[in-house]
Write an enzyme that holds these catalytic residues in place. Structure first.
Site, mmCIF file in Angstrom:
data_model
loop_
_atom_site.group_PDB
_atom_site.id
_atom_site.type_symbol
_atom_site.label_atom_id
_atom_site.label_comp_id
_atom_site.label_asym_id
_atom_site.label_seq_id
_atom_site.Cartn_x
_atom_site.Cartn_y
_atom_site.Cartn_z
ATOM 1 N N HIS A 1 -5.433 -10.008 -10.672
ATOM 2 C CA HIS A 1 -4.424 -9.309 -9.869
ATOM 3 C C HIS A 1 -3.729 -10.194 -8.852
ATOM 4 C CE1 HIS A 1 -5.053 -5.142 -11.193
ATOM 5 N NE2 HIS A 1 -6.295 -5.542 -11.428
ATOM 6 N N LYS B 1 4.354 -0.776 2.293
ATOM 7 C CA LYS B 1 3.345 -1.561 1.568
ATOM 8 C C LYS B 1 2.353 -2.099 2.590
ATOM 9 C CE LYS B 1 6.830 -4.106 0.048
ATOM 10 N NZ LYS B 1 6.551 -4.007 -1.393
ATOM 11 N N ARG B 2 1.170 -2.578 2.117
ATOM 12 C CA ARG B 2 0.228 -3.217 3.018
ATOM 13 C C ARG B 2 0.920 -4.317 3.812
ATOM 14 N NH1 ARG B 2 -5.487 -2.048 2.704
ATOM 15 N NH2 ARG B 2 -5.807 -3.847 4.061
ATOM 16 N N LYS C 1 4.254 -10.732 2.066
ATOM 17 C CA LYS C 1 5.175 -9.648 1.710
ATOM 18 C C LYS C 1 6.406 -9.635 2.622
ATOM 19 C CE LYS C 1 1.427 -6.696 -0.036
ATOM 20 N NZ LYS C 1 1.754 -6.301 -1.426
ATOM 21 N N THR D 1 3.875 -2.307 -7.643
ATOM 22 C CA THR D 1 4.150 -1.056 -8.346
ATOM 23 C C THR D 1 5.003 -0.139 -7.479
ATOM 24 O OG1 THR D 1 2.048 -0.132 -7.560
ATOM 25 C CG2 THR D 1 2.063 -1.095 -9.777
ATOM 26 N N LYS E 1 7.964 2.584 -8.414
ATOM 27 C CA LYS E 1 7.996 3.963 -7.921
ATOM 28 C C LYS E 1 9.329 4.266 -7.244
ATOM 29 C CE LYS E 1 3.024 3.564 -7.199
ATOM 30 N NZ LYS E 1 1.988 3.180 -6.213
#
Ligand code: O9T
Length: 563
Positions: free
Chosen positions: A115, A312-313, A318, A420, A424
């Protein structure tokens, strides 16, 4: 007997220690602390699962030789990888098998999904810790490694340096077990979770393994379930779609492609916009009511304007911080000169930080501080608002996603394995503003270049830039907009009562090497984001893009991935 002796602390210690093993999962994401309790927890769940599978197999089969024909353990990341040694232990010690048949059954019973390639996330257990907690498993891991490396050497397939990289044991002052290597050696199949990520696995993290056994590696691009992420979370859009193309899309997401022919139909477009507007009103009401907690929202959300979301986290890679840097740039720009658009742009954030991740928590503070300044400035508030929503969860995501216009997917290229949330949001009619990272690449191919906003350095360019010696200061010195933003944050404009509060953030960029290349991508991000806001003003062109995003998301149904 502890109780009888009056030693109440000792009486509870054993009970607490055992119950702690399964009490709560570690909250870190893409980060390994290497704690003993975590190893016990991983082993506890793995052992229970393997024992249960064996018990059920033996209810209907003579022995365990047929196990791999009837069951496969799909290792979802390396967290359960100790299962390879556990199944070997059971076959060798409990069932008295010889090594060769035990290994034949074991190595056909596992497959492994990787992952992430992030170094911080890779599980490496100190050999000493494994010897202390699971001494028999450590013996078995040494034997697996010994036989594997012998076979590689006999085949004369690779050089000594490659042997060191293939080894399950990492040498050094403290020896470690590389759980990813154990998972690859013990599995019949290994997959990545997007086309780009799988390529990086084969070219970098598992390059030596891919040379030895190329057929072991494959891609399974992640998917999302259309039942939760459209039918359940967005009943208004689901009803509109079903009204025009029937309900086949619910179990065959490719059927959404029938929406393509409706993308320019004015009546359908009007209904599409009405759905998005109603979803924004519903989110506004939920936020006003406190997000299900005791939150007091400082502003009213404006459903007429664009909702630009990043949920998101919290992670430096990110790049929520890149989003904030540009938010500050917009604030400075709008303060000088109001923008052309009439309705406010609303920038929404949500996401949790690991409790020990100081920098992530400081970035949340900065987002809240900038939001506070922007929202309360009467020169800017009419055109720009920002909000960090509390207590992020799947349930909150189900409310935000149907209301989103813009999906921020802005990780440094090469660092997000798939994503993901990107799928979405696109499935609910948000347009992606993103880098060529993870599954964004495939979303772009699916929806078409006109229906996605791509910016920033590619994976190849990131590699080259790093190899040449990346100098973040050159961007700071060469770009007055960026300089203004960083000087404001470092100078305490958003923390007047504690002017040095956000200094560590600016220092991480200008002095700490800017590991995630925010400054290299800033100008490109600013240019594209401002173009997105301008494009939103053209309602019919925007709605067409939104419809085409939904129409072309069939590939990302988890039904496909699973099949
Ligand atoms: C933590 C974390 C941390 C965490 C994730 C992380 C990349 C950083 C640092 C801490 C404590 C990360 O760093 O001190 O809990 O949860 C993950 C990935 C960078 C690339």
């Amino acid at each position: 007997s502890y109780f009888n002796r009056g030693d109440y602390i000792a009486a509870l210690q054993d009970k607490n220690a055992t119950e702690n093993i399964s009490r709560v999962l570690y909250p870190n994401d893409s980060f390994e602390l290497g704690r003993e309790l975590r190893l016990k927890q991983e082993y506890f769940f793995v052992s229970a699962t393997v024992q249960d599978a064996i018990r059920r197999h033996l209810k209907t089969h003579e022995n365990l030789e047929s196990l791999p024909d009837k069951a496969v353990f799909q290792l979802n990341d390396t967290h359960p990888a100790i299962a390879v040694a556990e199944l070997m232990r059971i076959l060798l010690d409990d069932y008295d098998w010889d090594w060769e048949p035990a290994w034949s059954v074991t190595s056909r019973s596992f497959a492994y999904t990787n992952h992430t390639i992030l170094g911080e996330a890779l599980e490496r257990w100190p050999v000493g810790l494994l010897e202390h907690v699971l001494p028999r498993h450590m013996q078995i891991i040494y034997e697996i490694n010994h036989r594997f490396l012998d076979e590689v050497r006999r085949a004369q397939a690779v050089d000594d340096a490659a042997i060191g990289r293939l080894s399950i044991i990492e040498e050094g002052p403290e020896k470690h077990v590389r759980m990813a290597n154990l998972a690859v050696v013990g599995s019949s199949h290994v997959n990545g979770v997007s086309a780009l990520h799988t390529r990086i696995l084969q070219e970098r993290l598992f390059a030596d393994f891919a040379q030895l056994t190329p057929a072991k590696f494959s891609n399974k691009t992640n998917g999302i379930t259309p039942r939760r992420w459209l039918l359940k979370c967005n009943p208004r859009l689901a009803a509109l779609i079903t009204d025009r193309i029937g309900e086949g899309w619910i179990t065959n997401l490719d059927e959404l492609r029938q929406l393509e022919k409706l993308a320019d139909e004015p009546e359908f477009q009007k209904r599409w916009r009405a759905v998005k507007h109603a979803n924004k009103e519903a989110l506004a009401a939920y936020v006003k009511a406190g997000c299900g907690v005791d939150y007091r929202c400082p502003i009213e959300l404006a459903p007429q304007g664009v909702f630009d979301v990043q949920i998101k986290r919290l992670h430096e890679y990110k790049r929520q911080l890149l989003n904030v840097l540009h938010l500050v740039a917009l604030y400075r720009q709008y303060k000088q000169k109001p923008p052309k658009h009439e309705e406010p742009v609303t920038v929404l954030f949500a996401g949790k930080a690991a409790p020990g991740y100081m920098m992530a928590k400081l970035i949340i503070r900065l987002i809240n501080a900038v939001a506070d300044t922007v929202n309360n400035d009467p020169d800017v508030g009419p055109w720009l608002r920002a909000l960090f929503l509390p207590n992020y969860s799947v349930s909150l995501a189900e409310r935000i996603i149907p209301a989103a216009d813009i999906s921020e997917q802005i990780s440094t290229a090469g660092m997000e394995a798939s994503g993901t949330g990107n799928m979405k949001l696109s499935l609910n009619g948000a347009l992606t503003l993103g880098t060529l990272d993870g599954a964004n690449v495939e979303i772009g191919e699916a929806v078409g270049a006109d229906n996605i906003y791509i910016f920033g350095q590619t994976y190849q360019q990131v590699s080259t830039l790093r190899a040449q010696g990346y100098n973040p200061r050159s961007y700071y010195e060469g770009d007055p907009t960026l300089r203004g933003v960083l000087d404001d944050i470092a100078g305490g404009v958003f923390s007047p009562r504690d002017p040095g509060q956000f200094r560590p953030i600016v220092d991480s960029l200008l002095l700490g090497g800017d590991r995630y290349l925010l400054l290299a991508d800033f100008a490109s991000y600013a240019e594209v984001r401002e173009r997105v806001y301008a494009d939103y003003q053209n309602a019919s062109a925007w709605t067409r893009k939104s419809i085409l995003n939904v129409a072309r998301m069939g590939k990302f149904s988890s039904d496909n991935t699973i099949r």
